[in-house]
Scaffold this motif. Structure first.
Motif, PDB file in Angstrom:
ATOM      1  N   GLY A   4       0.261  -1.415  -0.209  1.00  0.00           N
ATOM      2  CA  GLY A   4       0.141   0.073   0.164  1.00  0.00           C
ATOM      3  C   GLY A   4       0.860   1.032   0.374  1.00  0.00           C
ATOM      4  N   GLY A   5       1.872   0.730  -0.282  1.00  0.00           N
ATOM      5  CA  GLY A   5       3.288   2.497   0.250  1.00  0.00           C
ATOM      6  C   GLY A   5       3.437   3.457   1.416  1.00  0.00           C
ATOM      7  N   LEU A   6       3.246   3.738   1.837  1.00  0.00           N
ATOM      8  CA  LEU A   6       4.401   4.176   3.406  1.00  0.00           C
ATOM      9  C   LEU A   6       2.984   5.341   3.548  1.00  0.00           C
ATOM     10  CD1 LEU A   6       6.249   4.873   5.545  1.00  0.00           C
ATOM     11  CD2 LEU A   6       7.169   6.492   4.405  1.00  0.00           C
ATOM     12  N   ILE A   7       2.176   6.641   3.045  1.00  0.00           N
ATOM     13  CA  ILE A   7       1.479   6.623   3.410  1.00  0.00           C
ATOM     14  C   ILE A   7       0.075   6.578   3.758  1.00  0.00           C
ATOM     15  CG2 ILE A   7      -0.098   9.067   3.676  1.00  0.00           C
ATOM     16  CD1 ILE A   7       2.270  10.333   1.807  1.00  0.00           C
ATOM     17  N   PRO A   8       0.208   5.696   3.320  1.00  0.00           N
ATOM     18  CA  PRO A   8      -0.846   4.438   3.323  1.00  0.00           C
ATOM     19  C   PRO A   8      -1.742   3.591   5.130  1.00  0.00           C
ATOM     20  CG  PRO A   8      -1.184   4.595   1.241  1.00  0.00           C
ATOM     21  CD  PRO A   8      -0.009   5.274   1.910  1.00  0.00           C
ATOM     22  N   TYR A  16       1.166   4.654   7.272  1.00  0.00           N
ATOM     23  CA  TYR A  16       1.120   5.565   8.493  1.00  0.00           C
ATOM     24  C   TYR A  16      -0.281   5.969   8.976  1.00  0.00           C
ATOM     25  CZ  TYR A  16       2.204   9.452  11.368  1.00  0.00           C
ATOM     26  OH  TYR A  16       1.769  10.080  12.633  1.00  0.00           O
ATOM     27  N   LEU A  17      -1.142   6.145   7.532  1.00  0.00           N
ATOM     28  CA  LEU A  17      -2.796   6.743   8.193  1.00  0.00           C
ATOM     29  C   LEU A  17      -2.997   5.163   8.956  1.00  0.00           C
ATOM     30  CD1 LEU A  17      -3.358   8.578   5.102  1.00  0.00           C
ATOM     31  CD2 LEU A  17      -2.405   9.414   7.432  1.00  0.00           C
ATOM     32  N   LEU A  18      -2.866   3.839   8.698  1.00  0.00           N
ATOM     33  CA  LEU A  18      -3.850   3.138   9.236  1.00  0.00           C
ATOM     34  C   LEU A  18      -2.934   2.716  10.547  1.00  0.00           C
ATOM     35  CD1 LEU A  18      -5.721   1.033   8.691  1.00  0.00           C
ATOM     36  CD2 LEU A  18      -3.078  -0.672   7.763  1.00  0.00           C
ATOM     37  N   ILE A  19      -2.248   2.888  10.873  1.00  0.00           N
ATOM     38  CA  ILE A  19      -1.276   2.652  12.385  1.00  0.00           C
ATOM     39  C   ILE A  19      -2.253   3.723  13.236  1.00  0.00           C
ATOM     40  CG2 ILE A  19       0.863   2.948  13.371  1.00  0.00           C
ATOM     41  CD1 ILE A  19       0.539   0.600  11.543  1.00  0.00           C
ATOM     42  N   ARG A  20      -2.118   4.841  12.367  1.00  0.00           N
ATOM     43  CA  ARG A  20      -2.452   6.615  13.294  1.00  0.00           C
ATOM     44  C   ARG A  20      -3.810   6.033  13.198  1.00  0.00           C
ATOM     45  NH1 ARG A  20      -4.548  11.682   9.974  1.00  0.00           N
ATOM     46  NH2 ARG A  20      -5.171   9.843   9.086  1.00  0.00           N
ATOM     47  N   ASP A  21      -5.255   5.693  13.281  1.00  0.00           N
ATOM     48  CA  ASP A  21      -6.283   5.082  13.028  1.00  0.00           C
ATOM     49  C   ASP A  21      -6.546   3.864  13.969  1.00  0.00           C
ATOM     50  OD1 ASP A  21      -6.757   7.323  10.956  1.00  0.00           O
ATOM     51  OD2 ASP A  21      -7.013   6.249   9.153  1.00  0.00           O
ATOM     52  N   LEU A  22      -5.762   2.920  13.617  1.00  0.00           N
ATOM     53  CA  LEU A  22      -5.421   2.247  14.749  1.00  0.00           C
ATOM     54  C   LEU A  22      -4.764   2.043  16.227  1.00  0.00           C
ATOM     55  CD1 LEU A  22      -4.284  -0.981  13.000  1.00  0.00           C
ATOM     56  CD2 LEU A  22      -7.190  -0.525  13.610  1.00  0.00           C
ATOM     57  N   HIS A  23      -5.078   3.476  16.449  1.00  0.00           N
ATOM     58  CA  HIS A  23      -3.928   4.364  17.604  1.00  0.00           C
ATOM     59  C   HIS A  23      -2.595   3.615  18.377  1.00  0.00           C
ATOM     60  CE1 HIS A  23      -8.024   6.716  18.029  1.00  0.00           C
ATOM     61  NE2 HIS A  23      -8.573   5.467  18.108  1.00  0.00           N
ATOM     62  N   MET A  24      -2.117   3.112  17.227  1.00  0.00           N
ATOM     63  CA  MET A  24      -1.016   2.434  17.683  1.00  0.00           C
ATOM     64  C   MET A  24       0.379   3.672  17.836  1.00  0.00           C
ATOM     65  SD  MET A  24      -1.097  -1.387  16.231  1.00  0.00           S
ATOM     66  CE  MET A  24      -1.307  -1.088  14.779  1.00  0.00           C
ATOM     67  N   LEU A  25       0.102   4.675  17.273  1.00  0.00           N
ATOM     68  CA  LEU A  25       1.016   5.690  17.305  1.00  0.00           C
ATOM     69  C   LEU A  25       2.057   5.572  18.772  1.00  0.00           C
ATOM     70  CD1 LEU A  25       0.638   8.648  15.246  1.00  0.00           C
ATOM     71  CD2 LEU A  25       1.746   6.561  14.618  1.00  0.00           C
ATOM     72  N   ASP A  26       3.426   5.903  19.131  1.00  0.00           N
ATOM     73  CA  ASP A  26       3.915   5.751  20.167  1.00  0.00           C
ATOM     74  C   ASP A  26       3.414   4.480  20.911  1.00  0.00           C
ATOM     75  OD1 ASP A  26       5.392   8.009  19.792  1.00  0.00           O
ATOM     76  OD2 ASP A  26       3.883   9.708  20.010  1.00  0.00           O
ATOM     77  N   THR A  27       2.643   3.391  20.478  1.00  0.00           N
ATOM     78  CA  THR A  27       3.014   2.566  21.767  1.00  0.00           C
ATOM     79  C   THR A  27       3.613   1.261  21.271  1.00  0.00           C
ATOM     80  OG1 THR A  27       1.410   1.146  20.015  1.00  0.00           O
ATOM     81  CG2 THR A  27       0.320   2.858  21.600  1.00  0.00           C
ATOM     82  N   ALA A  45      10.798   1.915  12.154  1.00  0.00           N
ATOM     83  CA  ALA A  45       9.551   2.024  12.985  1.00  0.00           C
ATOM     84  C   ALA A  45       9.422   3.040  14.111  1.00  0.00           C
ATOM     85  CB  ALA A  45       8.794   0.673  13.157  1.00  0.00           C
ATOM     86  N   GLY A  46      11.158   3.200  14.816  1.00  0.00           N
ATOM     87  CA  GLY A  46      11.139   3.601  15.612  1.00  0.00           C
ATOM     88  C   GLY A  46      11.049   5.275  15.520  1.00  0.00           C
ATOM     89  N   ILE A  47      11.429   5.547  13.541  1.00  0.00           N
ATOM     90  CA  ILE A  47      11.434   7.408  13.429  1.00  0.00           C
ATOM     91  C   ILE A  47       9.624   7.611  12.518  1.00  0.00           C
ATOM     92  CG2 ILE A  47      12.522   8.008  11.463  1.00  0.00           C
ATOM     93  CD1 ILE A  47      14.561   6.322  11.505  1.00  0.00           C
ATOM     94  N   ILE A  48       9.420   6.658  12.680  1.00  0.00           N
ATOM     95  CA  ILE A  48       8.268   7.143  11.660  1.00  0.00           C
ATOM     96  C   ILE A  48       7.307   6.891  12.380  1.00  0.00           C
ATOM     97  CG2 ILE A  48       6.217   6.138   9.811  1.00  0.00           C
ATOM     98  CD1 ILE A  48       8.850   7.412   8.886  1.00  0.00           C
ATOM     99  N   TYR A  49       7.028   6.132  13.999  1.00  0.00           N
ATOM    100  CA  TYR A  49       6.200   6.113  14.534  1.00  0.00           C
ATOM    101  C   TYR A  49       5.761   6.011  15.435  1.00  0.00           C
ATOM    102  CZ  TYR A  49       4.741   2.715  10.797  1.00  0.00           C
ATOM    103  OH  TYR A  49       4.810   2.485   9.657  1.00  0.00           O
ATOM    104  N   ILE A  50       7.143   6.935  16.179  1.00  0.00           N
ATOM    105  CA  ILE A  50       7.843   6.863  17.566  1.00  0.00           C
ATOM    106  C   ILE A  50       7.806   8.348  17.487  1.00  0.00           C
ATOM    107  CG2 ILE A  50       8.735   5.489  20.231  1.00  0.00           C
ATOM    108  CD1 ILE A  50       6.863   4.272  19.070  1.00  0.00           C
ATOM    109  N   ASN A  51       7.477   9.125  19.005  1.00  0.00           N
ATOM    110  CA  ASN A  51       7.915  10.193  19.065  1.00  0.00           C
ATOM    111  C   ASN A  51       8.503  10.512  21.096  1.00  0.00           C
ATOM    112  OD1 ASN A  51       7.567  11.274  16.561  1.00  0.00           O
ATOM    113  ND2 ASN A  51       5.176  11.405  17.449  1.00  0.00           N
ATOM    114  N   LYS A  52       8.220   9.777  21.638  1.00  0.00           N
ATOM    115  CA  LYS A  52       8.704   9.422  22.777  1.00  0.00           C
ATOM    116  C   LYS A  52      10.107   8.878  22.837  1.00  0.00           C
ATOM    117  CE  LYS A  52       3.929   8.755  25.032  1.00  0.00           C
ATOM    118  NZ  LYS A  52       2.957   7.171  25.446  1.00  0.00           N
TER     119      LYS A  52
END
Length: 296
Positions: A125-129, A131-142, A215-222
């Motif tokens: 699906g590509g990086l942007i879709p 990322y949007l899926l991970i965000r909508d599933l509330h998995m960012l920073d988890t 994954a740590g660069i794209i999905y993690i801010n903590k």
């Protein structure tokens, strides 16, 4: 009378050239690793003078002390160990569970499912879709973002499925006569006799989990959820930034270490654990890689 065939002059020359070529390839491959290792064990200030090629000139463990004295690096290392262990266990079991269903000849639309899965190996699906899926599933920073998105791999499913189909049908039939269901057959019969393929997949996914920094660069801010490879990536990419300053804070040995020496020591620390895991899984790994290659 000797049956050993003597080599011709041309064959002997070829063997010499071939061996020298292989030695050269091994040297070119291994020397960068050796160079990092000896400089990591050398005094940081002394290493800045250069000229270290074969052995540490001033042996020192201060670089590694600086690495382990920093709580951020320790936390990142522990997180990486945790996500590797949990990720490997979850990935192996979930993929084996799906592969067991795919290995059943009586599975309805089985070939169609395999066709769909093969497409996913070629197109994504590509990086942007994603990322949007991970965000909508509330998995960012988890912690789950390291596990769930890579819980399943169709390539690993094919390896599992090929091995499961080589297990004699008599084991399955005998278990069903005794009243076993599919879960019992999978957990108590199929998986225990599948150690070669389990070790192979565990090694594949374990190396991926240990080395993954993306994954740590794209999905993690903590910072508390930053794996060691992401930490190392930022150290290498921003050696003069606050990350390196933080890595040296609180250490009493900063007079003998440099940002470069801490980089090298961190590389050694993050690489050695996965290297040490190979010998213990080697015999299973070789057998697992041969799955499906020989029929007889």
């Amino acid at each position: 009378m000797s049956l050993i065939k003597r080599k011709t002059k041309g064959e002997a020359v070829f063997d010499i050239i071939n061996n020298l070529g292989m030695l050269l390839i091994c040297f070119v491959t291994l020397y960068p690793i050796w160079y990092v290792l000896i400089n990591a064990f050398n005094d940081g200030k002394d290493a800045m003078l250069g000229g270290i090629y074969w052995w540490p000139r001033v042996f020192s463990l201060e670089n590694f002390k600086a690495v382990f004295d920093n709580p951020g690096i320790t936390t990142a290392m522990l997180l990486t160990v945790a996500k590797t262990l949990v990720g490997v266990g979850a990935h192996v079991f979930f993929t084996a569970m799906v592969a067991y269903a795919f290995s059943r000849r009586e599975l309805i639309f089985g070939r169609f499912y395999i066709f769909l899965g093969t497409i996913t190996m070629i197109f994504s699906g590509g990086l942007i879709p994603t990322y949007l899926l991970i965000r909508d599933l509330h998995m960012l920073d988890t912690f789950a973002v390291f596990i769930i998105p890579v819980l399943f791999s169709f390539f690993d499913l094919i390896i599992f499925m090929t091995f499961f189909r080589e297990i004699p049908d008599g084991l399955d039939e005998a278990a069903r006569i005794d009243g076993a269901n599919d879960w019992t057959i999978l957990v108590r019969i199929v998986l225990p006799v599948s150690m070669p393929v389990i070790a192979t997949i565990a090694l594949f996914h374990g190396v991926y989990q240990w080395n993954d920094y993306f994954a740590g660069i794209i999905y993690i801010n903590k910072e508390s959820l930053q794996p060691i490879q992401t930490f190392l990536y930022r150290v290498v990419a921003q050696s003069s930034s606050n990350i390196m300053t933080t890595a040296l804070q609180g250490s009493a040995v900063t007079k003998t270490v440099t940002s470069q020496s801490v980089k090298l020591a961190t590389m050694v620390v993050t690489t050695l654990p996965i290297v040490f895991a190979y010998p213990f899984l080697q015999r299973y790994f070789v057998k697992g890689m041969m799955i499906g290659s020989i029929k007889g």
